[in-house]
Design an enzyme around this catalytic site. Structure first.
Site, mmCIF file in Angstrom:
data_model
loop_
_atom_site.group_PDB
_atom_site.id
_atom_site.type_symbol
_atom_site.label_atom_id
_atom_site.label_comp_id
_atom_site.label_asym_id
_atom_site.label_seq_id
_atom_site.Cartn_x
_atom_site.Cartn_y
_atom_site.Cartn_z
ATOM 1 N N HIS A 1 1.876 4.548 -2.792
ATOM 2 C CA HIS A 1 1.960 5.967 -2.597
ATOM 3 C C HIS A 1 3.243 6.310 -3.008
ATOM 4 O O HIS A 1 3.330 7.448 -3.823
ATOM 5 C CB HIS A 1 1.640 6.235 -1.088
ATOM 6 C CG HIS A 1 0.236 6.137 -0.499
ATOM 7 N ND1 HIS A 1 -0.761 6.926 -1.041
ATOM 8 C CD2 HIS A 1 -0.320 5.512 0.506
ATOM 9 C CE1 HIS A 1 -1.855 7.015 -0.472
ATOM 10 N NE2 HIS A 1 -1.709 5.894 0.407
ATOM 11 N N HIS B 1 0.680 -1.208 0.075
ATOM 12 C CA HIS B 1 0.072 0.125 0.095
ATOM 13 C C HIS B 1 0.786 1.100 0.008
ATOM 14 O O HIS B 1 0.581 2.083 -0.924
ATOM 15 C CB HIS B 1 -0.954 -0.093 1.220
ATOM 16 C CG HIS B 1 -1.941 1.253 1.313
ATOM 17 N ND1 HIS B 1 -3.051 1.147 1.101
ATOM 18 C CD2 HIS B 1 -1.424 2.369 1.714
ATOM 19 C CE1 HIS B 1 -3.446 2.140 1.059
ATOM 20 N NE2 HIS B 1 -2.618 2.988 1.495
ATOM 21 N N GLU B 2 1.780 1.431 1.028
ATOM 22 C CA GLU B 2 2.587 2.657 1.082
ATOM 23 C C GLU B 2 3.642 2.558 -0.362
ATOM 24 O O GLU B 2 3.735 3.931 -0.593
ATOM 25 C CB GLU B 2 3.545 2.718 2.190
ATOM 26 C CG GLU B 2 2.759 2.524 3.634
ATOM 27 C CD GLU B 2 1.743 3.577 3.860
ATOM 28 O OE1 GLU B 2 1.953 4.677 3.182
ATOM 29 O OE2 GLU B 2 0.670 3.358 4.236
ATOM 30 N N GLU C 1 -4.651 7.921 -2.849
ATOM 31 C CA GLU C 1 -5.115 7.110 -2.276
ATOM 32 C C GLU C 1 -5.640 5.884 -3.417
ATOM 33 O O GLU C 1 -5.255 4.777 -3.379
ATOM 34 C CB GLU C 1 -6.508 7.042 -1.393
ATOM 35 C CG GLU C 1 -6.797 5.877 -0.592
ATOM 36 C CD GLU C 1 -5.620 5.423 0.386
ATOM 37 O OE1 GLU C 1 -4.797 6.148 0.944
ATOM 38 O OE2 GLU C 1 -6.037 4.481 1.076
HETATM 39 ZN ZN LIG Z 1 -3.270 5.231 1.932
#
Ligand SMILES: [Zn+2]
Length: 511
Positions: free
Chosen positions: A285, A281-282, A311
């Site tokens: 980003h 997830h990170e 996001e």
């Molecule tokens: Zn996030």
């Protein structure tokens, strides 16, 4: 060759080449550099605070961060005249117009919100966060209630100062997602909610995706899990010289510049998917921030265009790529060699483990199918609190009712209900919707990218660089040059269409 260039216009387009030619904008860009540096310093101070700083200096570090931001605010106010003159310039190109737009948005907050109000919000947030922690521990909403009441009042005042059309909540959401309104979100959430309800009912009744898995209880060694996460970073082709990963309680991504982007992950000792998918997830980003055109460095355009779009990138990599059968195939050898208990489970079992669907009470534990319900609930509550249609006193009960209505489970206490998130104590009201907007935009990317490349084959062959290149060309390059709605129109020809997320979930969970 002209006919070919015309026919394949989007593919042969020159790399993004932002040019500041307007003399006022060039002057502004020079004068903005020290403010960019202050942002970079703040980011580093905050990163350090969450990772390596000795705990004893948290108060002093808090002061250092606040003072740095105050300096930035003063610097921004000095640019007021120049920004106003630049806005009146005719014929600004896209980069110049984006530059002036982003500065104006920053400045608006400083000029419209009086210092006294800003101070009240910050103080209430600092005090409220301390009390919220204690209240959550004791599951006692009455402790936190006066702080939330104060914060809601302050935020309503903030909305009045900022100005809005329609609902006052629009002013607060706009801080996180430029241009979004309650009309937009209502339009997005209505079909999303009803279709997700149908998907959830079927998934639960069919039982193909389990609601619990034995792997959730099995403990792992942190050093072994770190090797798995490092292998995931290799699969994602994260750069070695401009990226790093550390550890913190709540994973996050930050950047000091386009050439220095950092993520953190977490190790809780069991249920390894939590650590692996935090990492992915990170990284999603981070890929966005790393792929912003380097020529935008030192400018306010060298950041994501909005929280929702940011996001969308983390969710795209975490869910659409990371939770796919093809990615499981790629990471499985690393799981097997680093986590000895995994040998008892084949790839298919791992796939079912990482895609289990369970109606649950806690947002951060929620799966792809139920997650958006948690957001709809918070959105509905916040909108009513800010609109004056709901009193804080009534909020815990409304929370329980909405939870039952959306997810089908009822919190037994406030720690499992209204006290679970940090956002309200910190004054982040208007933020939550961006999580679901991110899921919706990720669905749009998933649909759109498959017109240009074979996504499944790219993942299966560990050619994730192709996907990154595509995302760079369509989105990342531009940083904040275009507003979230404008960049969506450029890429998709439409904005925030939930249909593609629904289609993806139906194909994945009901096929
Ligand atoms: Zn996030």
């Amino acid at each position: 060759m002209v006919w070919l260039a015309l026919g394949l216009y989007t593919d042969l387009r020159l790399p993004f080449d932002p040019m500041f030619e307007n003399p006022l904008v060039k002057d502004l860009a020079e004068k903005y550099k020290p403010l960019w540096a202050l942002d970079s310093v703040s980011a580093l101070l905050e990163w350090d605070m969450e990772t390596y700083m000795p705990l004893g200096s948290s108060k002093q570090r808090g002061v250092a961060v606040a003072q740095t931001q105050l300096l930035r605010q003063e610097g921004m106010l000095q640019l007021l005249d120049l920004i106003t003159r630049a806005e009146m310039s005719k014929g600004l190109n896209d980069s110049e117009a984006g530059f002036v737009r982003v500065l104006r948005r920053d400045l608006d907050y400083y000029t419209k919100v009086p210092p006294k109000l800003l101070e009240d919000i910050l103080r209430t947030a600092t005090e409220g966060t301390v009390v919220w922690r204690e209240a959550r521990k004791k599951s006692d909403f009455s402790m936190f209630k006066p702080y939330l009441e104060k914060m809601v009042d302050l935020k309503r005042e903030e909305a009045e100062k900022l100005g809005y059309e329609g609902h006052p909540y629009n002013a607060l959401m706009d801080r996180f997602e430029e241009g979004i309104t309650t009309n937009d979100v209502d339009r997005i959430f209505a079909p999303l909610g009803s279709d997700l309800k149908g998907i959830l009912a079927k998934v639960v009744s069919e039982g193909e995706f389990p609601s619990a898995h034995p792997l959730e209880g099995i403990r792992y060694e942190e050093t072994a899990m770190k090797r798995v996460n490092d292998d995931a970073l290799k699969l994602l082709q994260m750069p070695e010289k401009t990226f790093r990963m550390d550890v913190s309680t709540h994973p996050f991504t930050t950047s000091m510049s386009v050439q220095d982007v950092r993520i953190t992950t977490r190790y809780e000792g069991k249920d390894f998917k939590a650590s692996l998918f935090s990492t992915i997830h990170e990284s999603g980003h981070a890929i966005y921030e790393l792929q912003i055109d380097p020529s935008l460095d030192y400018t306010p355009l060298s950041r994501a265009t909005s929280l929702g779009v940011h996001e969308s990138q983390s969710r795209f990599w975490e869910n659409f790529i990371g939770r796919s059968r093809e990615f499981v195939k790629g990471i499985y050898p690393s799981l097997k060699s680093n986590l000895p208990f995994v040998v008892r489970y084949n790839e298919d079992e791992i796939y079912r483990y990482i895609n289990s669907v369970k109606p649950s009470l806690i947002r951060t534990d929620a799966d792809e199918v139920t997650y958006n319900f948690h957001i709809m609930l918070r959105y509905e509550l916040e909108k009513k609190l800010i609109g004056g249609e709901l009193e804080v006193t009534e909020a815990p009960e409304v929370w329980r009712d909405l939870m039952e209505k959306y997810v089908g489970v009822r919190p037994r206490n406030d720690a499992e209900g209204i006290l679970q998130d940090v956002h309200w104590s910190g004054g982040m009201i208007g933020y939550f919707a961006t999580y679901s907007l991110g899921n919706v935009i990720a669905g749009m990317f998933y649909n759109r990218i498959q017109k240009d490349l074979d996504l499944k084959t790219s993942v299966a062959n560990a050619q994730l660089g192709r996907i990154k290149d595509w995302l760079r060309e369509k989105l990342h390059n531009y940083g904040a040059t275009y507003s979230p709605k404008d960049i969506q129109k450029r890429i998709f020809g439409e904005t925030y269409n939930p249909q593609w997320l629904i289609k993806y979930l139906q194909e994945k969970y009901l096929a």
